[in-house]
Write a protein that holds these residues in place. Sequence first.
Motif, short mmCIF file in Angstrom:
data_model
loop_
_atom_site.label_atom_id
_atom_site.label_comp_id
_atom_site.label_asym_id
_atom_site.label_seq_id
_atom_site.Cartn_x
_atom_site.Cartn_y
_atom_site.Cartn_z
N ALA A 167 12.29 1.61 -28.95
CA ALA A 167 12.75 0.49 -28.33
C ALA A 167 11.36 -0.42 -27.43
O ALA A 167 11.29 -1.42 -27.50
N ILE A 168 10.43 0.78 -26.95
CA ILE A 168 9.23 0.37 -26.23
C ILE A 168 8.23 -0.25 -27.16
O ILE A 168 7.87 -1.52 -27.10
N GLN A 201 9.15 -1.76 -30.12
CA GLN A 201 9.61 -3.19 -30.36
C GLN A 201 9.41 -4.21 -29.35
O GLN A 201 9.09 -5.29 -29.64
N ALA A 202 9.71 -3.65 -27.98
CA ALA A 202 9.55 -4.37 -26.86
C ALA A 202 8.18 -5.19 -26.90
O ALA A 202 7.83 -6.32 -26.62
N ALA A 203 7.10 -4.19 -27.24
CA ALA A 203 5.71 -4.60 -27.30
C ALA A 203 5.41 -5.72 -28.32
O ALA A 203 4.77 -6.67 -28.14
N SER A 204 6.14 -5.48 -29.38
CA SER A 204 5.70 -6.68 -30.38
C SER A 204 6.39 -8.04 -29.95
O SER A 204 5.90 -9.04 -30.17
N VAL A 205 7.43 -7.88 -29.28
CA VAL A 205 8.19 -9.15 -28.79
C VAL A 205 7.25 -9.66 -27.63
O VAL A 205 7.14 -10.90 -27.53
N PHE A 206 6.74 -8.63 -26.80
CA PHE A 206 5.85 -9.26 -25.74
C PHE A 206 4.51 -9.88 -26.27
O PHE A 206 4.14 -11.03 -25.99
N VAL A 207 4.07 -9.52 -27.45
CA VAL A 207 2.96 -10.12 -28.13
C VAL A 207 3.37 -11.66 -28.69
O VAL A 207 2.80 -12.56 -28.29
N LEU A 208 4.62 -11.70 -29.31
CA LEU A 208 5.15 -12.92 -29.61
C LEU A 208 5.23 -14.02 -28.40
O LEU A 208 4.90 -15.15 -28.52
N ASN A 244 5.25 -4.08 -36.69
CA ASN A 244 5.39 -3.07 -35.69
C ASN A 244 3.82 -2.49 -35.31
O ASN A 244 2.91 -2.71 -36.15
N LEU A 245 4.09 -2.24 -34.16
CA LEU A 245 2.78 -1.45 -33.75
C LEU A 245 2.92 -0.01 -33.97
O LEU A 245 3.69 0.51 -34.13
#
Lengths: 148, 119
Positions: free
Chosen positions: A36-37, A39-46, A9-10
């Motif tokens: 949610a944002i 988590q979305a950011a972590s998914v964005f990194v991946l 997580n960030l």
Amino acid sequence: MAEKPEDLNLPNAVITRIIKEALPDGVNVSKEARRAISQAASVFVLYATSCANNFALKAKRKTLNAADVLAAMEEMEFERFLEPLRAALEVYKKGQKGKKEVSEQKRKEKEKKADCEHEKSKEDEEGEDEEEQRMEEETEEGEEEVEN
Amino acid sequence: MSQNRPEKDDPALDAKKTISLPISRVRLIMKSSPDVSSINQDALFLTTKATELFVQHLARSSFNNGCGKESNSLSYSDLAKTAEETETFHFLTDILPKKILARDYLKSLEQMQEEDADL
């Protein structure tokens, strides 16, 4: 590798600050929305990493570079990020260069001091200098591997 | 353990003015991807910066398309709506599912069971 799932997580405080700065003053962002944002950011990194990695693989390179990340942004249809990213990278590189020069100067001064104390010959000094520079380059390149 | 240490005195500090997310954490997330072997400093910096831009963009789009403009608020459902309706945010639909009420879910479950029974 990540030891705990939270490691992926960030930091919430930083995410919250970025959201606040992006929205007009006084907008209330629910806790759920913030999470949610984040988590979305972590998914964005991946997602970005995997896209960028595909570009690196295509070019038969093992190390992800700046061009790969920029190409990934285009593929993900985030072209709007390209200009600000290029500008930020420019600033970042300038900062890195400036810092490098300063630390190099500091090191040379230190060396001089040490040399005075030990009364070393000039040849030794030059040899050492080169060696240290080489070592510095190596540690910089190897940096990404440090964490594993 | 000491994973944050190595950066303390280099790129993180330099980048302070340009980025606010921790580079070390972003690297950890990138490295959790199995096929990535190594990442150079610039790529790491760019990904971190891009993530910040992404957070801003997602928050702004969701607020502007959302229904919280009058009440000056941003809620989960605004985000879920953006993920569903905006092409570039489609990849988020898995982690931003639209919420449905339990009674609606139960209803659709019942319907499915009835259909199964009919067969």
